[in-house]
Design a protein around this motif. Structure first.
Motif, PDB file in Angstrom:
ATOM      1  N   THR A  38       0.849  -1.190   0.000  1.00 24.41           N
ATOM      2  CA  THR A  38       0.000   0.000   0.000  1.00 24.41           C
ATOM      3  C   THR A  38       0.882   1.236   0.000  1.00 24.41           C
ATOM      4  N   ASN A  39       0.284   2.396  -0.182  1.00 22.73           N
ATOM      5  CA  ASN A  39       1.042   3.642  -0.126  1.00 22.73           C
ATOM      6  C   ASN A  39       1.523   3.913   1.295  1.00 22.73           C
ATOM      7  N   GLY A  40       2.530   4.743   1.434  1.00 27.45           N
ATOM      8  CA  GLY A  40       3.018   5.105   2.760  1.00 27.45           C
ATOM      9  C   GLY A  40       4.161   4.252   3.255  1.00 27.45           C
ATOM     10  N   TYR A  41       4.627   3.313   2.430  1.00 30.41           N
ATOM     11  CA  TYR A  41       5.731   2.433   2.826  1.00 30.41           C
ATOM     12  C   TYR A  41       7.084   3.034   2.436  1.00 30.41           C
ATOM     13  N   VAL A  42       8.096   2.722   3.246  1.00 29.70           N
ATOM     14  CA  VAL A  42       9.480   3.027   2.886  1.00 29.70           C
ATOM     15  C   VAL A  42      10.299   1.757   3.091  1.00 29.70           C
ATOM     16  N   LEU A  43      11.436   1.702   2.397  1.00 26.19           N
ATOM     17  CA  LEU A  43      12.339   0.557   2.521  1.00 26.19           C
ATOM     18  C   LEU A  43      13.586   0.988   3.280  1.00 26.19           C
ATOM     19  N   LEU A  44      13.945   0.226   4.292  1.00 31.37           N
ATOM     20  CA  LEU A  44      15.204   0.427   5.001  1.00 31.37           C
ATOM     21  C   LEU A  44      16.108  -0.759   4.692  1.00 31.37           C
ATOM     22  N   ASP A  45      17.115  -0.499   3.868  1.00 36.66           N
ATOM     23  CA  ASP A  45      18.111  -1.520   3.527  1.00 36.66           C
ATOM     24  C   ASP A  45      19.298  -1.307   4.456  1.00 36.66           C
ATOM     25  N   THR A  46      19.494  -2.186   5.421  1.00 36.43           N
ATOM     26  CA  THR A  46      20.508  -1.977   6.441  1.00 36.43           C
ATOM     27  C   THR A  46      21.567  -3.070   6.413  1.00 36.43           C
ATOM     28  N   ASP A  47      22.769  -2.706   6.871  1.00 35.53           N
ATOM     29  CA  ASP A  47      23.818  -3.705   7.074  1.00 35.53           C
ATOM     30  C   ASP A  47      24.206  -3.775   8.542  1.00 35.53           C
ATOM     31  N   ALA A  48      23.391  -3.146   9.403  1.00 36.99           N
ATOM     32  CA  ALA A  48      23.629  -3.148  10.850  1.00 36.99           C
ATOM     33  C   ALA A  48      22.638  -4.088  11.527  1.00 36.99           C
ATOM     34  N   THR A  49      23.147  -5.116  12.155  1.00 35.67           N
ATOM     35  CA  THR A  49      22.268  -6.087  12.819  1.00 35.67           C
ATOM     36  C   THR A  49      21.396  -5.435  13.879  1.00 35.67           C
ATOM     37  N   THR A  50      21.951  -4.439  14.565  1.00 34.43           N
ATOM     38  CA  THR A  50      21.189  -3.784  15.631  1.00 34.43           C
ATOM     39  C   THR A  50      19.937  -3.098  15.095  1.00 34.43           C
ATOM     40  N   ASP A  51      19.978  -2.639  13.818  1.00 26.03           N
ATOM     41  CA  ASP A  51      18.782  -2.021  13.229  1.00 26.03           C
ATOM     42  C   ASP A  51      17.622  -3.008  13.167  1.00 26.03           C
ATOM     43  N   LEU A  52      17.946  -4.277  13.023  1.00 23.18           N
ATOM     44  CA  LEU A  52      16.905  -5.300  12.886  1.00 23.18           C
ATOM     45  C   LEU A  52      16.081  -5.457  14.151  1.00 23.18           C
ATOM     46  N   ILE A  53      16.681  -5.159  15.290  1.00 26.12           N
ATOM     47  CA  ILE A  53      15.931  -5.294  16.542  1.00 26.12           C
ATOM     48  C   ILE A  53      15.526  -3.948  17.129  1.00 26.12           C
ATOM     49  N   ALA A  54      16.191  -2.868  16.693  1.00 31.59           N
ATOM     50  CA  ALA A  54      15.919  -1.565  17.286  1.00 31.59           C
ATOM     51  C   ALA A  54      14.839  -0.786  16.553  1.00 31.59           C
ATOM     52  N   GLY A  71      25.703 -11.649  15.099  1.00 32.42           N
ATOM     53  CA  GLY A  71      24.416 -11.181  14.623  1.00 32.42           C
ATOM     54  C   GLY A  71      23.329 -12.224  14.775  1.00 32.42           C
ATOM     55  N   LEU A  72      23.647 -13.443  14.448  1.00 32.48           N
ATOM     56  CA  LEU A  72      22.690 -14.538  14.623  1.00 32.48           C
ATOM     57  C   LEU A  72      22.273 -14.672  16.078  1.00 32.48           C
ATOM     58  N   LYS A  73      23.255 -14.650  16.963  1.00 38.32           N
ATOM     59  CA  LYS A  73      22.961 -14.798  18.392  1.00 38.32           C
ATOM     60  C   LYS A  73      22.083 -13.654  18.890  1.00 38.32           C
ATOM     61  N   LEU A  74      22.399 -12.422  18.459  1.00 37.25           N
ATOM     62  CA  LEU A  74      21.636 -11.253  18.883  1.00 37.25           C
ATOM     63  C   LEU A  74      20.170 -11.364  18.469  1.00 37.25           C
ATOM     64  N   ILE A  75      19.940 -11.734  17.221  1.00 38.64           N
ATOM     65  CA  ILE A  75      18.568 -11.830  16.714  1.00 38.64           C
ATOM     66  C   ILE A  75      17.815 -12.982  17.385  1.00 38.64           C
ATOM     67  N   PHE A  76      18.459 -14.135  17.487  1.00 36.45           N
ATOM     68  CA  PHE A  76      17.781 -15.287  18.088  1.00 36.45           C
ATOM     69  C   PHE A  76      17.422 -15.021  19.542  1.00 36.45           C
ATOM     70  N   GLU A  77      18.325 -14.414  20.301  1.00 34.96           N
ATOM     71  CA  GLU A  77      18.053 -14.138  21.711  1.00 34.96           C
ATOM     72  C   GLU A  77      16.948 -13.097  21.856  1.00 34.96           C
ATOM     73  N   TYR A  78      16.967 -12.097  20.987  1.00 30.09           N
ATOM     74  CA  TYR A  78      15.956 -11.038  21.084  1.00 30.09           C
ATOM     75  C   TYR A  78      14.565 -11.579  20.794  1.00 30.09           C
ATOM     76  N   TYR A  79      14.407 -12.272  19.665  1.00 28.85           N
ATOM     77  CA  TYR A  79      13.080 -12.733  19.288  1.00 28.85           C
ATOM     78  C   TYR A  79      12.595 -13.914  20.121  1.00 28.85           C
ATOM     79  N   ALA A  80      13.500 -14.561  20.818  1.00 30.39           N
ATOM     80  CA  ALA A  80      13.076 -15.608  21.761  1.00 30.39           C
ATOM     81  C   ALA A  80      12.308 -15.002  22.928  1.00 30.39           C
TER      82      ALA A  80
END
Length: 210
Positions: A38-54, A71-80
């Protein structure tokens, strides 16, 4: 895009919705943009793992091969620890795979090409999920505000609640009925022509424990 008031008093533009990608190629990101639901979307293309959780996004598309071990550990621990991903949809591409417990939260695909087969549908489904979560959060916040106002201002009238919350009178009455159904003893004072808590006690605010 919507205008929000920044702390410095200036209005800035903020996206209505965001899709975050990690480890995708330029061509793949172009495909994501072309499939915005839909309208109103933006794309954030990041190479920072912290952006994925912040940074909140309705969808996050992660190329697992682009993540290092930290990075894997950070994401897995956060979403757990996150309950139901807060309305976010995580698309996980390739290997290494997430732990079994997270495969119920993530949508896993062997590759970007596999996901892209029904790309528009996947992103539209994620958008609908995020919108429902947002609507629920807004309704919950409005209900708690109404309860707080009734608690602090016994005898407050429906019209006053509607004016403060910027809701219709019918919506205010519906939220009051919902609060009553949860066990809040909100009652109508026929003398004051307004709402109050029986004995000034709110269960959600813990008054009964004092």
């Amino acid at each position: 895009m919507k205008e929000i008031l920044a702390p410095n008093g200036e209005y800035i533009s903020a996206p209505d919705y965001r899709i975050t990608t990690f480890g995708l190629t330029y061509e793949q990101n172009a495909m994501v943009k072309s499939a915005f639901p839909t309208n109103g979307y933006v794309l954030l293309d990041t190479d920072a793992t912290t952006d994925l959780i912040a940074i909140y996004a309705t969808s996050k598309i992660i190329n697992a091969a682009a993540l290092d071990n930290n990075g894997l550990k950070l994401i897995f621990e956060y979403y757990a620890e996150v309950i139901d991903n807060m309305g976010e949809t995580i698309f996980w591409l390739g290997s290494p795979k997430p732990p079994q417990t997270l495969r119920k939260k993530f949508r896993c695909y062997e590759s970007f090409d596999e996901m892209a087969v029904n790309f528009k549908y996947h992103l539209l489904t994620a958008h609908s999920r995020a919108k429902k979560a947002s609507d629920f959060s807004r309704r919950l916040a409005d209900s708690l505000l109404i309860l707080s106002l009734v608690r602090l201002h016994p005898g407050i009238r429906t019209q006053e609640l509607a004016d403060i919350t910027e809701l219709s009178m019918r919506t205010v009455q519906r939220y009051i009925a919902t609060l009553q159904a949860t066990g809040e003893w909100i009652e109508y004072n026929t003398t004051k022509k307004g709402w109050q808590l029986q004995n000034g006690v709110s269960i959600l605010f813990g008054d009964h424990l004092k």
